[in-house]
Design a protein around this motif. Structure first.
Motif, short mmCIF file in Angstrom:
data_model
loop_
_atom_site.label_atom_id
_atom_site.label_comp_id
_atom_site.label_asym_id
_atom_site.label_seq_id
_atom_site.Cartn_x
_atom_site.Cartn_y
_atom_site.Cartn_z
N SER A 127 0.83 -1.21 0.00
CA SER A 127 0.00 0.00 0.00
C SER A 127 0.87 1.25 0.00
O SER A 127 0.60 2.22 -0.72
CB SER A 127 -0.95 0.00 1.21
OG SER A 127 -0.25 0.24 2.42
N ALA A 141 -5.79 5.36 -2.31
CA ALA A 141 -5.70 5.47 -0.85
C ALA A 141 -6.98 4.99 -0.19
O ALA A 141 -6.95 4.26 0.81
CB ALA A 141 -5.41 6.91 -0.45
N THR A 168 -1.15 6.46 4.17
CA THR A 168 -1.41 7.36 3.05
C THR A 168 -0.61 8.65 3.21
O THR A 168 0.08 9.09 2.28
CB THR A 168 -2.90 7.69 2.97
OG1 THR A 168 -3.65 6.49 2.82
CG2 THR A 168 -3.19 8.60 1.78
N ILE A 209 1.13 3.97 -3.24
CA ILE A 209 0.76 5.36 -3.06
C ILE A 209 1.95 6.28 -3.32
O ILE A 209 1.79 7.37 -3.88
CB ILE A 209 0.17 5.58 -1.65
CG1 ILE A 209 -1.14 4.79 -1.50
CG2 ILE A 209 -0.11 7.07 -1.41
CD1 ILE A 209 -1.71 4.77 -0.11
#
Length: 226
Positions: free
Chosen positions: A53, A155, A178, A57
């Motif tokens: 993740s 996100a 994020t 991002i």
């Protein structure tokens, strides 16, 4: 004998760890989650899902924000942009980000994170390499709007995914990734762009075009592993 608390359906047994009964009609099942096994499972998600993740991002933020660096390298002059056309490109791209956040989250919910976020990754990577070969204002608008559309729910999609994996008290730290990823992108994005700028014009392509080509290669390699 096990005692049953009618207010809270929990069986209390001196020789057994309490379990919760979930009853629907005539169906009754005991669900017991071993704390050690649960922690082990969550550690696996932390090892395999959380880093992906952050990487996704970071890469998406680099691809989105490097348009400003490309402007410094001569994008406006090469495309013949004037007045507020560059600002219009950014504005229309931001509109796509706002409009497509929810649809991407619904896609993650319906098709699963692997399919939805994988599609988003391939789409924005294609738009990144496409930016390297635009020649006019209209193409710039189209390619950047498509890129922001592909990245829009990234996100939020990961945040939704985390909400299906982690207990409520553990979600916050993962969702905060994020902000961490965007900080990483902001810290190293300019340095990365400067390194590409020092290449100058190569093989008939201006430095700002190489910025997106190198970025695409890096994104497709690192993100593809993810």
């Amino acid at each position: 004998m096990a005692e049953l608390d009618m207010k809270h359906p929990v069986k209390v047994d001196a020789n057994k760890t309490p379990t919760v009964d979930y009853a629907i009609g005539d169906v009754l099942s005991d669900i017991y989650i071993d704390p050690e096994k649960e922690r082990a499972a969550l550690r696996k998600f932390d090892i395999y899902v959380f880093p992906v993740s952050v990487i996704f991002i970071v890469l998406a933020s680099l691809d989105r924000n490097n348009l400003g660096n490309a402007r410094v390298f001569g994008l406006e002059e090469d495309l013949g942009l004037h007045d507020r056309q560059f600002g219009t490109i950014n504005t229309l791209s931001s509109v796509c980000t706002i409009l497509f956040e929810l649809p991407w989250v619904l896609a993650v919910r319906h098709f699963g994170a692997r399919a939805a976020l994988g599609t988003a990754f391939i789409s924005w990577s294609a738009c990144t390499i496409g930016t390297a070969f635009i020649t006019n204002y209209g193409q710039a608008i189209a390619v950047r709007m498509l890129l922001n559309t592909a990245e829009a729910g990234l996100a939020q999609g990961f945040a939704f995914l985390f909400s299906t994996i982690y207990p409520r008290e553990l979600i916050g730290k993962r969702v905060m990734s994020t902000n961490l990823a965007q900080c990483i992108s902001g810290a190293f994005g300019g340095l990365f762009a400067y390194g590409v700028q020092t290449m100058g014009t190569r093989n008939g392509l201006a430095a700002w075009r190489w910025l997106f080509i190198v970025e695409f290669c890096f994104t497709i390699f690192v993100g593809g592993i993810g």
